[in-house]
Write a protein that holds these residues in place. Sequence first.
Motif, PDB file in Angstrom:
ATOM      1  N   ARG A 132      21.451  14.181  -4.528  1.00 31.36           N
ATOM      2  CA  ARG A 132      22.624  13.669  -4.375  1.00 31.36           C
ATOM      3  C   ARG A 132      22.817  13.148  -2.955  1.00 31.36           C
ATOM      4  N   ASP A 133      22.070  13.397  -2.005  1.00 27.14           N
ATOM      5  CA  ASP A 133      21.993  12.686  -0.770  1.00 27.14           C
ATOM      6  C   ASP A 133      21.868  11.212  -0.912  1.00 27.14           C
ATOM      7  N   PRO A 134      23.133  10.430  -0.363  1.00 27.25           N
ATOM      8  CA  PRO A 134      22.962   9.078  -0.235  1.00 27.25           C
ATOM      9  C   PRO A 134      21.751   8.437  -0.029  1.00 27.25           C
TER      10      PRO A 134
ATOM     11  N   THR B 175      22.472  13.738 -12.522  1.00 24.68           N
ATOM     12  CA  THR B 175      22.515  13.208 -10.997  1.00 24.68           C
ATOM     13  C   THR B 175      21.794  11.959 -10.868  1.00 24.68           C
TER      14      THR B 175
ATOM     15  N   ARG C 134      23.267   7.878 -10.286  1.00 21.55           N
ATOM     16  CA  ARG C 134      22.806   7.208  -9.221  1.00 21.55           C
ATOM     17  C   ARG C 134      22.478   5.906  -9.422  1.00 21.55           C
ATOM     18  N   THR C 135      21.573   5.888 -10.661  1.00 25.02           N
ATOM     19  CA  THR C 135      20.944   4.562 -11.025  1.00 25.02           C
ATOM     20  C   THR C 135      20.818   4.696 -12.280  1.00 25.02           C
TER      21      THR C 135
END
Length: 160
Positions: free
Chosen positions: A50-52, A87, A91-92
């Motif tokens: 989850r870290d950008p 997750t 994100r992608t």
Amino acid sequence: MHSSQGGVRAGETLIVNYTTRIDHPQHLVVFQNSGEITQDDLGSVLTLFRDPAFPADYDLITLFEADVSTNLDHTALVHHAIERQRTLSERTPEQTIRSALVAVPDGLKSMLELWPLFFPDSDNSLKICFFDTLEEALVWLDRRPINVEALPPFPSPPTE
């Protein structure tokens, strides 16, 4: 081992039983597990995803040292698999993530082999394959050989 990502609490320091390294030129994240894998370790991996700054569109290799053991039940592992993929997909969403698992201990492998059942091929969001060696995994991922220890850690350790 990193002491900032999650894992077993020792006083106020979190000790994890894995390291995370990034091969940016090859778009590859390498997790290296040793010792006992716990629910806290799984949670810290999700936090990492989850870290950008985490490259969610990179393929993954998870290596298991010979001393790896688990303190997990099947339900915890299934929950982790679903949350992990949700997750990464958030994100992608347009990217299929390939995940190579290398030298998985027998007791853990029987549980991990169920992961693809949660993500049918028609969904095309996850490809998981098991390998005995890193070299076999790199061929499947169409990557050049790597020196895991020479790769930079993620997150980068603080500078003094």
